[in-house]
Write an enzyme that holds these catalytic residues in place. Structure first.
Site, mmCIF file in Angstrom:
data_model
loop_
_atom_site.group_PDB
_atom_site.id
_atom_site.type_symbol
_atom_site.label_atom_id
_atom_site.label_comp_id
_atom_site.label_asym_id
_atom_site.label_seq_id
_atom_site.Cartn_x
_atom_site.Cartn_y
_atom_site.Cartn_z
ATOM 1 C CE LYS A 194 -1.876 2.720 3.193
ATOM 2 N NZ LYS A 194 -2.037 4.029 2.538
ATOM 3 C CD GLU A 268 14.129 0.545 7.510
ATOM 4 O OE1 GLU A 268 14.716 1.484 8.091
ATOM 5 O OE2 GLU A 268 14.713 -0.452 7.056
ATOM 6 C CB CYS A 302 13.450 8.743 7.526
ATOM 7 S SG CYS A 302 14.194 7.770 6.221
ATOM 8 C CD GLU A 399 10.962 12.345 11.234
ATOM 9 O OE1 GLU A 399 9.864 11.854 11.522
ATOM 10 O OE2 GLU A 399 11.798 11.768 10.521
HETATM 11 P P1 NAP Z 1 2.703 7.654 8.327
HETATM 12 O O1 NAP Z 1 1.586 8.548 8.608
HETATM 13 O O2 NAP Z 1 3.163 6.746 9.396
HETATM 14 O O3 NAP Z 1 2.288 6.834 7.045
HETATM 15 C C1 NAP Z 1 3.067 5.805 6.479
HETATM 16 C C2 NAP Z 1 2.156 4.813 5.780
HETATM 17 O O4 NAP Z 1 1.369 4.147 6.769
HETATM 18 C C3 NAP Z 1 1.180 5.444 4.817
HETATM 19 O O5 NAP Z 1 0.967 4.558 3.735
HETATM 20 C C4 NAP Z 1 -0.067 5.564 5.677
HETATM 21 O O6 NAP Z 1 -1.244 5.661 4.938
HETATM 22 C C5 NAP Z 1 -0.010 4.275 6.460
HETATM 23 N N1 NAP Z 1 -0.763 4.281 7.707
HETATM 24 C C6 NAP Z 1 -1.273 5.341 8.391
HETATM 25 N N2 NAP Z 1 -1.895 4.910 9.513
HETATM 26 C C7 NAP Z 1 -1.781 3.563 9.540
HETATM 27 C C8 NAP Z 1 -2.202 2.539 10.451
HETATM 28 N N3 NAP Z 1 -2.864 2.837 11.567
HETATM 29 N N4 NAP Z 1 -1.900 1.258 10.167
HETATM 30 C C9 NAP Z 1 -1.207 0.938 9.063
HETATM 31 N N5 NAP Z 1 -0.787 1.854 8.158
HETATM 32 C C10 NAP Z 1 -1.060 3.155 8.388
HETATM 33 O O7 NAP Z 1 3.994 8.433 7.888
HETATM 34 P P2 NAP Z 1 4.119 9.483 6.710
HETATM 35 O O8 NAP Z 1 3.613 10.791 7.179
HETATM 36 O O9 NAP Z 1 3.552 8.926 5.469
HETATM 37 O O10 NAP Z 1 5.706 9.504 6.498
HETATM 38 C C11 NAP Z 1 6.535 10.309 7.235
HETATM 39 C C12 NAP Z 1 7.286 9.499 8.280
HETATM 40 O O11 NAP Z 1 7.922 8.372 7.714
HETATM 41 C C13 NAP Z 1 8.385 10.290 8.923
HETATM 42 O O12 NAP Z 1 8.327 10.163 10.316
HETATM 43 C C14 NAP Z 1 9.654 9.652 8.396
HETATM 44 O O13 NAP Z 1 10.762 9.773 9.204
HETATM 45 C C15 NAP Z 1 9.255 8.264 8.200
HETATM 46 N N6 NAP Z 1 10.108 7.612 7.208
HETATM 47 C C16 NAP Z 1 11.036 6.707 7.615
HETATM 48 C C17 NAP Z 1 11.878 6.085 6.709
HETATM 49 C C18 NAP Z 1 12.903 5.071 7.148
HETATM 50 O O14 NAP Z 1 13.404 4.348 6.318
HETATM 51 N N7 NAP Z 1 13.235 4.988 8.402
HETATM 52 C C19 NAP Z 1 11.756 6.387 5.344
HETATM 53 C C20 NAP Z 1 10.817 7.322 4.955
HETATM 54 C C21 NAP Z 1 9.976 7.919 5.903
HETATM 55 P P3 NAP Z 1 -1.800 7.142 4.555
HETATM 56 O O15 NAP Z 1 -0.789 7.770 3.695
HETATM 57 O O16 NAP Z 1 -3.019 6.885 3.820
HETATM 58 O O17 NAP Z 1 -2.006 7.864 5.854
#
Ligand code: NAP
Ligand code: MG
Length: 488
Positions: A194, A268, A302, A399
């Protein structure tokens, strides 16, 4: 570790298949996208669709299907049925399919790069020179391992886990899909993936590519939707492994849901990396590394070098050079190949960044922004730094995920190690110095999964990537990334 010369922000890889970025005429986008299940595009059970926008223009690009639990179940059933055949193919046969995906991605690089930039706001130069080639490279790299699993893990009798449920964020949409899908397939698993709600289009283009590649139906299923769709994947009882990249908050929720089941999990999550400049560093090169560290991909990274530590004796000089360099950055139309900093991914994310900028000012740190003109329409943010930040400031501890850098100074190596580690995250760090011994000392003492020396934000499919503490666990990339998809 690398001690190569740091390139300027224009990440130039002479990749001759890359697009002429201005050219959007040949990009085929549909008005409406369905779910990719069992090798075909199908309507969602709920008949509901959501819009995806271009954050640089605020215009709607397309409607995208919203998958509910029934659609997730359908995708998992397709993946289960495909697993029987896919896992029994020889590694050599699996490798051929994965190579084909890699080659098709190169052939369609122009389309992928333009769509990535339209849907997510990143500069076309980065989509073209970094995201798309690296995504293709991940498929090439893991294709090569598919028939060598026994050599990679001798005497371990590696077996695929089964179905991998994969959930990815919006900052590197195609690249994250490649990081997840390529090792899963090489190891003999099938996939339900997804993408994030604001950036589904390159994953859906990848679905078209996968269909065209002749990959057996159901081996990769790509379903779109919001957080609820992700949760339905996490909670599906027939999924064997969850691979998640996203925020620490959602990662914690997922860990709770998975505990007590026998699902394997890799997370991650977020980061707040220290980028450390010693007084013996090549300072002009270090300034380029600071710029690249925090302003690459609008700071939606990230592993961004979002906390700068400068040794006190060179702090004034480094900050002066940094301010001068910030003035030269071009912020604006991501489709212009001269743009350095594109659009912030969404209105919500811009709101979050602006909240943190206000918090930083209220906390008493001194803000400096470049004076560039930013477009009236679309979501944009000026490159921003905060001087005189302190360890207890929220802008230092939390962050921000945007083009916002905090700056602290230090005198001794012990002091900077303590400050760098005094944070909930542990994903990455950067060290700039002339002394190899200092680099080795710091790499053993900094609690970070990835440490760059005299460079920053360098990625390669062969090298593992992942964090400590609230940055998650498990590694992606290299053999570590492959082992996360194997039972042995
Ligand atoms: P997010 O809100 O956690 O969303 C990530 C993914 O999870 C999206 O596809 C989201 O769908 C989905 N999601 C949301 N709520 C969920 C739930 N309860 N259960 C399962 N899946 C769910 O994060 P984001 O705002 O997209 O991304 C930013 C974050 O990602 C930052 O904190 C960044 O540091 C982190 N990141 C980490 C890495 C790494 O490799 N460590 C790499 C890139 C990003 P929706 O989009 O539809 O909400
Ligand atoms: Mg979008």
């Amino acid at each position: 570790m690398s001690t190569t010369k740091e390139p300027k922000l224009n990440f130039n890889s002479a990749w001759d298949l890359a697009p002429a970025p201005e050219d959007t005429k040949h990009i085929s986008l549909k008005k409406q996208y369905d779910l990719f299940i069992n090798g075909e595009f199908v309507k969602p059970n709920s008949k509901k669709y959501f819009a995806t926008y271009n954050p640089a223009t605020e215009e709607k690009i397309a409607d995208v299907a919203e998958a509910d639990e029934k659609d997730v179940d359908k995708a998992v059933k397709a993946a289960r049925s495909a697993f029987g055949k896919w896992s029994k193919l020889t590694g050599k046969e699996r490798g051929k399919y994965i190579y084909r995906i890699a080659r098709l991605m190169q052939e369609r690089a122009r389309e992928f790069a333009v769509i990535e930039t339209m849907d997510g706001g990143k500069s076309i130069r980065e989509s073209r020179d970094i995201d798309v080639p690296l995504a293709a490279n991940h498929f090439f790299y893991y294709a090569g391992w598919a028939d060598k699993l026994e050599y990679a893990f001798p005497n371990k009798n590696p077996k695929p886990l089964g179905i991998a449920g994969q959930i990815i964020p919006w900052n590197f949409p195609l690249l994250m899909a490649a990081w997840k899908i390529a090792p899963a397939l090489a190891a003999g698993n099938t996939v339900v993936l997804k993408p994030a709600e604001t950036t589904p289009l390159t994953a859906l283009k990848l679905a078209e590519l996968i269909r065209d590649s002749g990959l057996p139906n159901g081996v990769v299923n790509i379903i779109t939707g919001a957080g609820k769709t992700g949760a339905a994947i996490v909670n599906h009882p027939d999924i064997n492994k969850i691979a998640f990249t996203g925020s620490t908050d959602v990662g914690k929720l997922i860990q709770r849901s998975v505990s007590g089941t026998d699902k394997k999990l890799t997370l991650e999550l977020g980061g707040k990396a220290a980028n450390i400049i010693f007084d013996d560093a090549p300072l002009d090169q270090a300034v380029e590394g600071i710029i690249n560290g925090i302003f690459f991909n609008q700071g939606h990274v990230c592993c961004a070098g979002s906390r700068l530590f400068v040794q006190e004796s060179v702090a004034d000089l480094v900050i002066r050079k940094l301010k001068d360099r910030m003035q030269t950055l071009r912020v604006g139309d991501p489709m212009d190949k001269n743009t350095d900093i594109g659009a912030i991914n969404s209105k919500e994310q811009l709101g979050k960044i602006n909240d943190y900028i206000k918090i930083g000012k209220d906390e008493g740190a001194e803000m400096y922004q470049s004076t560039c003109v930013i477009p009236k329409k679309g979501y944009f943010c000026r490159p921003t730094i905060f001087l005189n930040a302190t360890q207890s400031h929220r802008i230092v501890q939390e962050e921000i995920f945007g083009p916002v850098l905090t700056i602290q100074t230090f005198r001794t190596i012990e002091e900077v190690i303590e400050k760098a580690n005094n944070i909930p995250y542990g994903l990455s760090a950067g060290v700039w110095t002339d002394k190899g011994s200092k680099i080795f000392n710091l790499t053993t003492k900094l609690k970070a999964g990835v440490i760059w020396a005299n460079t920053y934000n360098k990625f390669d499919p062969t090298s593992p990537f992942g964090g400590y503490k609230e940055s998650g666990f498990g590694r992606e990339g290299g053999l570590h990334g492959l082992s996360a998809y194997l039972d042995m």
